[in-house]
Design a protein around this motif. Structure first.
Motif, PDB file in Angstrom:
ATOM      1  N   ASN A  23     -32.388   1.646   8.003  1.00 22.60           N
ATOM      2  CA  ASN A  23     -32.617   0.286   8.803  1.00 22.60           C
ATOM      3  C   ASN A  23     -31.834   0.147  10.054  1.00 22.60           C
ATOM      4  O   ASN A  23     -30.745  -0.435  10.068  1.00 22.60           O
ATOM      5  N   PRO A  24     -32.355   0.777  11.047  1.00 25.52           N
ATOM      6  CA  PRO A  24     -31.419   1.014  12.127  1.00 25.52           C
ATOM      7  C   PRO A  24     -31.708  -0.549  13.080  1.00 25.52           C
ATOM      8  O   PRO A  24     -32.693  -1.104  13.139  1.00 25.52           O
ATOM      9  N   THR A  25     -30.390  -0.950  13.440  1.00 26.69           N
ATOM     10  CA  THR A  25     -30.140  -1.923  14.036  1.00 26.69           C
ATOM     11  C   THR A  25     -29.049  -1.876  15.150  1.00 26.69           C
ATOM     12  O   THR A  25     -28.122  -1.009  15.007  1.00 26.69           O
ATOM     13  N   LEU A  38     -25.380  -1.036  21.248  1.00 25.01           N
ATOM     14  CA  LEU A  38     -24.399  -0.032  20.338  1.00 25.01           C
ATOM     15  C   LEU A  38     -24.827   0.166  18.756  1.00 25.01           C
ATOM     16  O   LEU A  38     -25.335  -0.964  18.364  1.00 25.01           O
ATOM     17  N   ASN A  39     -24.585   1.355  18.643  1.00 25.23           N
ATOM     18  CA  ASN A  39     -24.978   1.552  16.887  1.00 25.23           C
ATOM     19  C   ASN A  39     -24.188   2.935  16.470  1.00 25.23           C
ATOM     20  O   ASN A  39     -23.374   3.500  17.365  1.00 25.23           O
ATOM     21  N   ASP A  40     -24.088   3.267  15.490  1.00 25.83           N
ATOM     22  CA  ASP A  40     -23.446   4.417  14.817  1.00 25.83           C
ATOM     23  C   ASP A  40     -24.480   5.396  13.974  1.00 25.83           C
ATOM     24  O   ASP A  40     -23.999   5.905  13.044  1.00 25.83           O
ATOM     25  N   PHE A  75     -25.610   3.238  23.625  1.00 27.42           N
ATOM     26  CA  PHE A  75     -24.491   4.075  23.170  1.00 27.42           C
ATOM     27  C   PHE A  75     -24.438   4.122  21.673  1.00 27.42           C
ATOM     28  O   PHE A  75     -24.205   3.107  20.901  1.00 27.42           O
ATOM     29  N   SER A  76     -24.334   5.511  21.336  1.00 25.29           N
ATOM     30  CA  SER A  76     -24.150   5.648  20.068  1.00 25.29           C
ATOM     31  C   SER A  76     -22.877   6.604  19.392  1.00 25.29           C
ATOM     32  O   SER A  76     -22.851   7.456  20.129  1.00 25.29           O
ATOM     33  N   PHE A  77     -22.160   6.325  18.621  1.00 22.59           N
ATOM     34  CA  PHE A  77     -21.300   7.175  17.785  1.00 22.59           C
ATOM     35  C   PHE A  77     -21.937   8.326  17.055  1.00 22.59           C
ATOM     36  O   PHE A  77     -21.271   9.023  16.565  1.00 22.59           O
ATOM     37  N   GLY A  78     -23.156   7.976  16.877  1.00 27.57           N
ATOM     38  CA  GLY A  78     -23.587   9.120  15.797  1.00 27.57           C
ATOM     39  C   GLY A  78     -23.652  10.649  15.826  1.00 27.57           C
ATOM     40  O   GLY A  78     -23.359  11.273  14.745  1.00 27.57           O
ATOM     41  N   LEU A  79     -23.358  11.268  16.976  1.00 28.22           N
ATOM     42  CA  LEU A  79     -22.836  12.501  17.194  1.00 28.22           C
ATOM     43  C   LEU A  79     -21.600  12.808  17.327  1.00 28.22           C
ATOM     44  O   LEU A  79     -20.855  13.844  17.351  1.00 28.22           O
ATOM     45  N   LEU A  80     -20.769  11.704  17.256  1.00 29.33           N
ATOM     46  CA  LEU A  80     -19.150  11.950  17.606  1.00 29.33           C
ATOM     47  C   LEU A  80     -18.733  12.050  16.173  1.00 29.33           C
ATOM     48  O   LEU A  80     -19.069  11.820  15.036  1.00 29.33           O
ATOM     49  N   ASN A  81     -17.597  13.163  16.300  1.00 33.61           N
ATOM     50  CA  ASN A  81     -16.641  12.953  14.848  1.00 33.61           C
ATOM     51  C   ASN A  81     -16.399  11.896  14.336  1.00 33.61           C
ATOM     52  O   ASN A  81     -16.054  10.944  15.092  1.00 33.61           O
ATOM     53  N   ASP A  82     -16.277  12.026  12.734  1.00 35.87           N
ATOM     54  CA  ASP A  82     -15.897  10.630  12.131  1.00 35.87           C
ATOM     55  C   ASP A  82     -14.396  10.105  12.652  1.00 35.87           C
ATOM     56  O   ASP A  82     -14.213   8.931  12.289  1.00 35.87           O
ATOM     57  N   VAL A  85     -15.877   0.495  23.697  1.00 35.89           N
ATOM     58  CA  VAL A  85     -16.647   0.020  22.391  1.00 35.89           C
ATOM     59  C   VAL A  85     -15.818   0.510  21.061  1.00 35.89           C
ATOM     60  O   VAL A  85     -15.288   1.518  20.787  1.00 35.89           O
ATOM     61  N   TYR A  86     -16.022  -0.171  19.846  1.00 39.52           N
ATOM     62  CA  TYR A  86     -15.419  -0.090  18.555  1.00 39.52           C
ATOM     63  C   TYR A  86     -16.459   0.585  17.479  1.00 39.52           C
ATOM     64  O   TYR A  86     -17.481  -0.240  17.463  1.00 39.52           O
ATOM     65  N   ARG A  87     -16.246   1.479  16.537  1.00 35.28           N
ATOM     66  CA  ARG A  87     -17.217   2.127  15.724  1.00 35.28           C
ATOM     67  C   ARG A  87     -17.212   1.335  14.373  1.00 35.28           C
ATOM     68  O   ARG A  87     -18.201   1.198  13.675  1.00 35.28           O
ATOM     69  N   ASP A  88     -16.168   0.733  13.799  1.00 40.99           N
ATOM     70  CA  ASP A  88     -16.021   0.491  12.391  1.00 40.99           C
ATOM     71  C   ASP A  88     -16.911  -0.718  11.987  1.00 40.99           C
ATOM     72  O   ASP A  88     -17.417  -0.443  10.779  1.00 40.99           O
ATOM     73  N   SER A  89     -17.595  -1.401  12.788  1.00 41.54           N
ATOM     74  CA  SER A  89     -18.425  -2.603  12.273  1.00 41.54           C
ATOM     75  C   SER A  89     -19.869  -2.286  12.953  1.00 41.54           C
ATOM     76  O   SER A  89     -20.592  -3.228  12.794  1.00 41.54           O
ATOM     77  N   LEU A  90     -20.252  -1.181  13.442  1.00 42.83           N
ATOM     78  CA  LEU A  90     -21.623  -0.922  13.930  1.00 42.83           C
ATOM     79  C   LEU A  90     -22.313  -0.382  12.798  1.00 42.83           C
ATOM     80  O   LEU A  90     -21.789   0.108  11.712  1.00 42.83           O
ATOM     81  N   ASN A  91     -23.440  -0.604  12.761  1.00 47.40           N
ATOM     82  CA  ASN A  91     -24.665  -0.375  11.845  1.00 47.40           C
ATOM     83  C   ASN A  91     -24.752   1.276  11.922  1.00 47.40           C
ATOM     84  O   ASN A  91     -25.071   1.913  12.759  1.00 47.40           O
TER      85      ASN A  91
END
Length: 247
Positions: free
Chosen positions: A135-137, A165-167, A54-61, A124-130
């Motif tokens: 340097n992806p983790t 989980l990542n961002d 699950f990635s927040f990568g494509l979601l709006n900020d 899931v919460y976004r704020d603390s995800l890489n």
């Protein structure tokens, strides 16, 4: 607000004859058997997944909280009444922290009546995800099923599942086969999505044999005319290379 859940399975391919050791007796006797959906069959081959990303990568900020969805299924005869199954967190294999990366959820979950599949939902919460592309983790939430009054356990490969989980944006599976796009970079992908929303799809059908060729040329022109920079290195992006910027 319409939301995109960028959720895709990390998979490895195993020929169907290799998967035979995961088979269980049939017809199923006793209780139905619960499992994570962990394989599909393509050209008589089983494609197995031992994790879901699950990635927040494509979601709006502005989206700071969302829900990861994991498909559950059972083997057996089914039921017209609601049933329960148990899912536990394997703490020694989990890096995600409750309350920081995900919200607590009950171990006992409900499986809806009269359906072949259901969904395990994890907030899931976004704020603390890489967020680093360089340097992806991932943060890992390792889940394992346990027997319940209503279900025994299904195939061995479907008893556990890792939720990663990542961002940041990972390279989609179609990027290299598309042709004409050069190296992968999240900002290049976002530009393509601005051209056509179909580029968000995990099974994007564009390539050099259709309008994908036009979009690739458009990407090249955009990067030549609109200065676009890598946030971590400060280098300027072009279609086939990155260039250091003179200070």
């Amino acid at each position: 607000m319409s939301k995109l859940i960028y959720l895709f399975a990390v998979v490895y391919i195993v020929f169907s004859f290799v998967g035979c050791d995961q088979d269980i007796d049939f017809p199923y006797e006793g209780k139905d058997r619960i499992q994570f959906k962990h394989f599909s069959t393509v050209n008589n081959k089983r494609i197995y997944a031992d994790s879901v990303v699950f990635s927040f990568g494509l979601l709006n900020d502005t989206v700071r909280v969302d829900t990861a969805k994991i498909v559950m299924q059972y083997l057996g005869k089914g039921s017209e009444t609601e049933r329960t199954y148990n899912v536990m967190i394997v703490s020694d294999s989990t890096t995600a922290k409750e309350g920081i990366h995900y919200a607590a959820f009950p171990q006992e979950q409900k499986f809806r009546p009269g359906k072949l599949t259901d969904t395990l939902r994890v907030v899931v919460y976004r704020d603390s995800l890489n967020k680093s592309f360089a340097n992806p983790t991932n943060e890992c939430l390792y889940l394992r099923l346990q027997e319940s009054e209503d279900f025994d356990l299904g195939l061995r490969g479907g008893i556990s599942m890792r939720l990663l989980l990542n961002d940041y944006l990972s390279q989609p599976s179609w990027w290299n086969s598309h042709g004409g796009l050069g190296y992968f970079h999240p900002k290049k992908w976002r530009i393509l999505i601005s051209f056509n929303e179909d580029y968000k799809k995990s099974n994007c059908s564009f390539d050099q044999n259709n309008e994908g060729r036009t979009y690739a040329r458009g990407l090249d022109n955009y990067l030549r005319n609109v200065p676009t920079y890598d946030d971590e290195t400060g280098m300027r992006l072009y279609l086939t290379y990155m260039q250091e910027v003179e200070k």
